[in-house]
Design an enzyme around this catalytic site. Structure first.
Site: not given
Ligand code: 0FX
Length: 248
Positions: A77, A79-80, A96, A106, A108-109, A127
């Protein structure tokens, strides 16, 4: 001499779970791993609390340092987006939170709940394309009708760790065969598509089923996601849905 592995993570729970898994199952490997967060890590969100102390690496700029110092780089996970120079010079592995190629991109669920798509987790070689490359392993996960984005997401995080545990030694020993799934319909969901989903048009006509799915796709604990614009005040009004499996 490169003999180290790097995990770049912008996700606190996964950072902690990865370390715990190494301590419990692969203690000998623990000292070979470095952990860093990326230059796009933003502290203060739900899932970023536990990585405050990690050193930052700018994957887009410091790739030569990474190429010179690590033999495998994991994106847990991060972000870059990893640059071409990096993914073509060092083995880079992405963990992923979606089932590739159905849930590339972005959150996925969120899209899986909204569009009734399968969901799961994937470990793949990286890649130049985002969430793309040979699949090392992946697994599907059932979405229960009472689950919102939060419950599904937290199950995906657990599944990711199970998949890493199952495949870690194969990855470190380069003892796996990566493959592509050419049969499943590929989807790629963008950050902008997510933003569009959040804005509810009060004049749109949909079924209750679709409306409930959209709201549970956008309900995620404390986050304010789905909203509509109040016609009188022009203010954004946020909404979440609460679902219960049985009447308790
Ligand atoms: O780290 P991550 O779980 O995942 C995201 C992308 O979905 C993923 O494809 C990519 N590889 C990764 C680097 O970044 O994201 P997160 O920690 O920002 O958010 C986790 C979950 O929290 C997200 O699936 C939905 C929820 N969320 C997050 C934010 C910031 C929300 O519902 N609203 C929001 O504003």
């Amino acid at each position: 001499m490169k003999s180290k592995y790097l995990v770049v993570t912008d996700n606190g729970p996964q950072y902690k779970a990865f370390i715990k898994m190494l301590e419990e199952k692969f203690p000998i490997e623990l000292s070979n791993f470095d952990f860093k967060k990326s230059a796009e890590s933003k502290i203060a969100k739900l899932y970023e609390e536990d990585i405050k102390h990690l050193e930052i690496v700018n994957v887009k700029e410091d790739y030569q340092f990474l190429i010179d110092n690590y033999s495998i780089i994991f994106s847990l996970h991060c972000k870059q987006i990893f640059p071409k120079e990096l993914v073509t010079s060092v083995k880079c592995i992405n963990i992923h939170p979606g089932y590739n190629p159905i849930n590339r991109g972005w959150y996925p669920q969120v899209f899986a709940i909204n569009y009734n798509l399968p969901i799961g987790a994937t470990i793949h070689e990286m890649d130049e394309l985002v969430d793309h490359g040979g699949i090392i392993d992946r697994q599907l996960l059932e979405i229960k009708p009472w689950e919102t984005s939060k419950e599904v997401y937290e199950n995906i995080l657990k599944l990711e760790i199970d998949l890493i545990e199952k495949n870690l030694l194969k990855i470190l020993d380069n003892a796996y065969t990566a493959y592509y799934d050419k049969d499943s319909k590929e989807n790629f969901f963008t950050r902008q598509a997510y933003k569009n989903l959040c804005e509810i048009n009060l004049n749109e006509t949909v079924t209750y089923g679709d409306a409930i799915n959209r709201l549970r796709a956008l309900s995620h604990g404390k986050y304010s996601n789905a909203y509509f614009i109040d016609e009188k005040t022009k203010e954004k009004i946020f909404l979440n849905i609460v679902l219960k499996q049985t009447d308790q």
